[in-house]
Design an enzyme around this catalytic site. Structure first.
Site, mmCIF file in Angstrom:
data_model
loop_
_atom_site.group_PDB
_atom_site.id
_atom_site.type_symbol
_atom_site.label_atom_id
_atom_site.label_comp_id
_atom_site.label_asym_id
_atom_site.label_seq_id
_atom_site.Cartn_x
_atom_site.Cartn_y
_atom_site.Cartn_z
ATOM 1 C CD GLN A 56 30.450 103.668 119.940
ATOM 2 O OE1 GLN A 56 30.318 102.570 119.418
ATOM 3 N NE2 GLN A 56 31.522 104.407 119.752
ATOM 4 N NE ARG A 112 29.661 96.416 112.298
ATOM 5 C CZ ARG A 112 30.407 96.862 113.316
ATOM 6 N NH1 ARG A 112 30.792 98.127 113.356
ATOM 7 N NH2 ARG A 112 30.760 96.050 114.284
ATOM 8 C CG HIS A 156 29.104 97.785 119.069
ATOM 9 N ND1 HIS A 156 29.427 97.722 117.728
ATOM 10 C CD2 HIS A 156 29.959 98.674 119.590
ATOM 11 C CE1 HIS A 156 30.429 98.550 117.463
ATOM 12 N NE2 HIS A 156 30.775 99.142 118.590
ATOM 13 C CD GLU A 202 36.209 96.651 118.106
ATOM 14 O OE1 GLU A 202 36.263 97.062 119.277
ATOM 15 O OE2 GLU A 202 36.473 97.377 117.139
ATOM 16 C CG ASN A 343 35.354 96.525 113.810
ATOM 17 O OD1 ASN A 343 34.667 96.257 112.826
ATOM 18 N ND2 ASN A 343 34.856 96.651 115.021
ATOM 19 C CE1 TYR A 345 38.528 102.994 113.039
ATOM 20 C CE2 TYR A 345 38.437 100.771 113.912
ATOM 21 C CZ TYR A 345 37.800 101.955 113.592
ATOM 22 O OH TYR A 345 36.460 102.109 113.829
ATOM 23 C CD GLU A 398 33.862 99.616 114.348
ATOM 24 O OE1 GLU A 398 34.892 100.143 114.819
ATOM 25 O OE2 GLU A 398 32.918 99.196 115.050
ATOM 26 C CD1 TRP A 441 34.281 104.793 114.197
ATOM 27 C CD2 TRP A 441 32.592 103.318 114.176
ATOM 28 N NE1 TRP A 441 33.582 104.930 115.377
ATOM 29 C CE2 TRP A 441 32.548 104.046 115.383
ATOM 30 C CE3 TRP A 441 31.616 102.330 113.924
ATOM 31 C CZ2 TRP A 441 31.574 103.806 116.361
ATOM 32 C CZ3 TRP A 441 30.657 102.110 114.892
ATOM 33 C CH2 TRP A 441 30.642 102.839 116.098
ATOM 34 C CG PHE A 457 36.471 107.789 114.328
ATOM 35 C CD1 PHE A 457 37.493 107.098 113.692
ATOM 36 C CD2 PHE A 457 36.583 107.997 115.692
ATOM 37 C CE1 PHE A 457 38.600 106.625 114.399
ATOM 38 C CE2 PHE A 457 37.683 107.529 116.404
ATOM 39 C CZ PHE A 457 38.692 106.837 115.753
#
Ligand SMILES: *[C@@H]1O[C@H](CO)[C@@H](O)[C@H](O)[C@H]1NC(C)=O
Ligand SMILES: *[C@@H]1O[C@H](CO)[C@@H](O)[C@H](O)[C@H]1NC(C)=O
Ligand SMILES: *[C@@H]1O[C@H](CO)[C@@H](O)[C@H](O)[C@H]1NC(C)=O
Ligand SMILES: *[C@@H]1O[C@H](CO)[C@@H](O)[C@H](O)[C@H]1NC(C)=O
Ligand SMILES: *[C@@H]1O[C@H](CO)[C@@H](O)[C@H](O)[C@H]1NC(C)=O
Ligand SMILES: *[C@@H]1O[C@H](CO)[C@@H](O)[C@H](O)[C@H]1NC(C)=O
Ligand SMILES: *[C@@H]1O[C@H](CO)[C@@H](O)[C@H](O)[C@H]1NC(C)=O
Length: 507
Positions: A56, A112, A156, A202, A343, A345, A398, A441, A457
């Protein structure tokens, strides 16, 4: 009902990470109105940081010997993120020194990031790429030189395409040995300076997005459950992938403990994507449904690590579909972690829809779980780990808030989101949670797996149209910095200048 459940699951998988504004209301801030949150409210050794992942942020996709991962291939086929790729993205590969300077100025104590497997070992196994090795050594040294602790994720999402081609990646048990050999290289080369290792990011979302709904590489699903896949089996493959992920994690954790931990004195853990599930009503059925949702999303991976097997609700509802652990495997997996990364949210309201009685071989994960998820904090999730899993050390890997790319640098909703989540985290810590760290994140606006460059983000805006890929601090960067440095003013009232020199702008 089928259509509705499918819709809910797809929606959650694809969109819930782009967090809805309404969830803010569910998280309260601590200490009463008017009390400002500061870093020193937390224990001294609690670590605050931010993060990104290799595909990313790095760019340089075909440079210095790196070969494609399944994400490069998927992006080039126009199958992800609305047709965009991360070939260049933030160009973190070349700009890392400036980025680390920004991290230091912001006051981050931890960062991270993940290692690109196909940059380090281009064929997936075998020869190490010296330039890949050099890059990560330089990167880690630069972080440490600036007083920032590296928290490294080994995987990842970006599986080397070579291994997908050779044996279908995570669908094959062969992945266990190759992942372990790759991890061995990382521990050997970087472990003298890296103390926090996460095996997989994840795996629950990987299994669902890659093999049930088919929205992520390798785009496998059954047509009646997923989206436009040419191949796959949503009723079985997510569980096979989950099984191999758990075995691969356990193998790597065992290797680390046996060969490196005594000397390197670091820690190893697994990361999972975690909602807080709360029942829509107090009916027995909905309360059980919320528990079931926790078991399916979180317990699938965490229960084997803590107790040596899948949650019983999950085994009952999936019949014989989940590959089972032998007694030996079960003992091997149990306890194979020093911490869990989560993670997190959003909170989700759950109600029961378990009247579907088709054979388990006609059902995918969503139907096996049979709960209705309605989108609606942090503390509830941490209380769950405390109550159900014996309060293991937890790093929030995250947590963050999405705004459209290019929207205002004055990102007040993100600031509110961070305040409320960190506040809720503080409530949990004060109530005995073993949470040890928190990473937002993301550090920069990056290529987002769900929609490329449409949403962001980041604490820093990245101008993707500008050749320099200029980074500019958002209000959230200023707020976080102020929080980390123990400031006393109400930062939200400070205005943001659009300064092309980000370090000056933050000062
Ligand atoms: C996808 O990309 C096209 C062209 O760049 C753009 O017009 C459209 O808004 C994008 N769609 C979404 C959902 O972001
Ligand atoms: C489904 O796949 C076909 C063939 O690859 C493609 O033309 C079409 O746009 C895809 N549809 C969606 C909704 O992604
Ligand atoms: C469930 O019961 C608890 C305790 O009686 C109450 O505080 C809560 O509001 C109830 N929740 C719902 C959704 O009715
Ligand atoms: C499934 O359950 C419904 C009631 O919930 C029942 O009417 C139907 O006969 C059942 N179907 C099968 C195949 O058992
Ligand atoms: C605080 O912890 C206690 C003991 O684990 C628990 O009973 C209580 O529900 C927790 N408080 C909140 C608000 O979750
Ligand atoms: C961001 O803004 C630039 C310049 O204003 C524009 O060219 C670009 O298309 C925008 N990007 C997105 C993803 O909206
Ligand atoms: C920041 O300022 C530059 C130069 O004045 C301008 O081109 C750019 O669009 C601005 N960016 C944002 C996000 O406001």
């Amino acid at each position: 009902m089928r259509a509705r459940v499918l819709c809910e699951v797809l929606l959650l998988l694809a969109l819930l990470v782009l967090l809805p504004v309404t969830s803010i209301a569910s998280v309260r801030s601590p200490g009463g109105a008017g009390t400002e949150l500061i870093r020193d409210d937390f224990p001294l050794d609690f670590i605050f940081g931010s993060g990104t992942s290799a595909y990313q942020v790095e760019g340089a996709a075909a440079e210095d010997g790196r070969t494609p991962s399944v994400w490069d291939t998927g992006a080039h086929a126009g199958k992800v993120a609305n047709g965009s790729t991360a070939d260049i993205t933030c160009d973190g590969y070349h700009k890392y020194k400036d980025d680390i300077k920004l991290m230091k100025e912001l006051g981050l104590k931890g960062y991270r990031f993940s290692i690109s497997w196909s940059r380090l070992i281009p064929k997936g196994r075998g020869d190490v790429n010296p330039k890949g090795l050099q890059f990560y050594n330089d990167f880690i040294n630069e972080l440490i030189g600036n007083g920032i602790q590296p928290h490294v994720t080994l995987f990842h999402y970006d599986l080397p395409q070579a291994l997908e081609d050779e044996y279908q990646g995570w669908l094959s048990p062969k992945i266990v040995d190759d992942f372990t050999a790759y991890a061995d290289v990382c521990f050997k080369e970087f472990g003298d300076r890296v103390s926090y290792w996460t095996t997989l990011n994840e795996p629950n979302f990987l299994a669902l997005a890659g093999y049930d709904t088919g929205i992520f590489p390798p785009f496998r699903c059954s047509s009646r459950f997923g989206r436009n896949c040419s191949i796959g089996d949503s009723t079985l493959e997510p569980y096979i992938v989950g099984y191999h992920c758990i075995l691969a994690h356990a193998e790597v954790a065992t290797l680390y403990r046996r060969k490196y931990q005594v000397i390197q004195k670091g820690f190893i853990g697994l990361n999972v994507f975690v909602y807080h599930f709360t029942s829509l009503t107090n009916s027995t059925r909905d309360v059980a449904a919320a528990q079931r949702a926790y078991d399916f999303y979180t317990g699938w991976f965490v229960n084997p690590l803590v107790n040596g097997d899948y949650p019983s609700t999950m085994k009952e509802r999936t019949g014989n579909k989940m590959p089972s652990f032998s007694v030996y495997q079960s003992e091997y997996i149990k306890g194979s972690f020093d911490f869990l990364g989560v993670n997190h949210y959003a909170t989700v309201w759950v109600s029961d829809v378990s009247s579907d009685n088709s054979s388990t071989y006609e059902r995918d994960f969503g139907f096996d779980m049979s709960v209705k998820l309605t989108v609606f904090g942090m503390q509830g999730m941490l209380e769950h780990f405390k109550n159900v899993y014996g309060n293991p050390p937890i790093y929030i890997h995250e947590n963050g808030y999405s705004t459209p790319q290019n929207s205002s640098l004055e990102d007040t909703p993100r600031v509110e989101y961070l305040k409320m989540n960190i506040g809720s985290l503080l409530d949990a810590v004060r109530n005995g949670s073993n949470a040890r760290g928190y990473f937002t994140w993301s550090f920069l606006d990056v290529f987002e797996l769900n929609d490329g460059y449409q949403s962001s983000f980041g604490l820093y805006h990245v101008d993707f149209e500008d050749k320099e890929l200029t980074r500019r601090p958002k209000l959230s960067a200023r707020w976080y910095s102020h929080f980390l440095k123990g400031g006393h003013n109400n930062i939200v009232s400070v205005s943001v200048s659009n300064n092309s020199n980000p370090s000056e702008a933050l000062a």
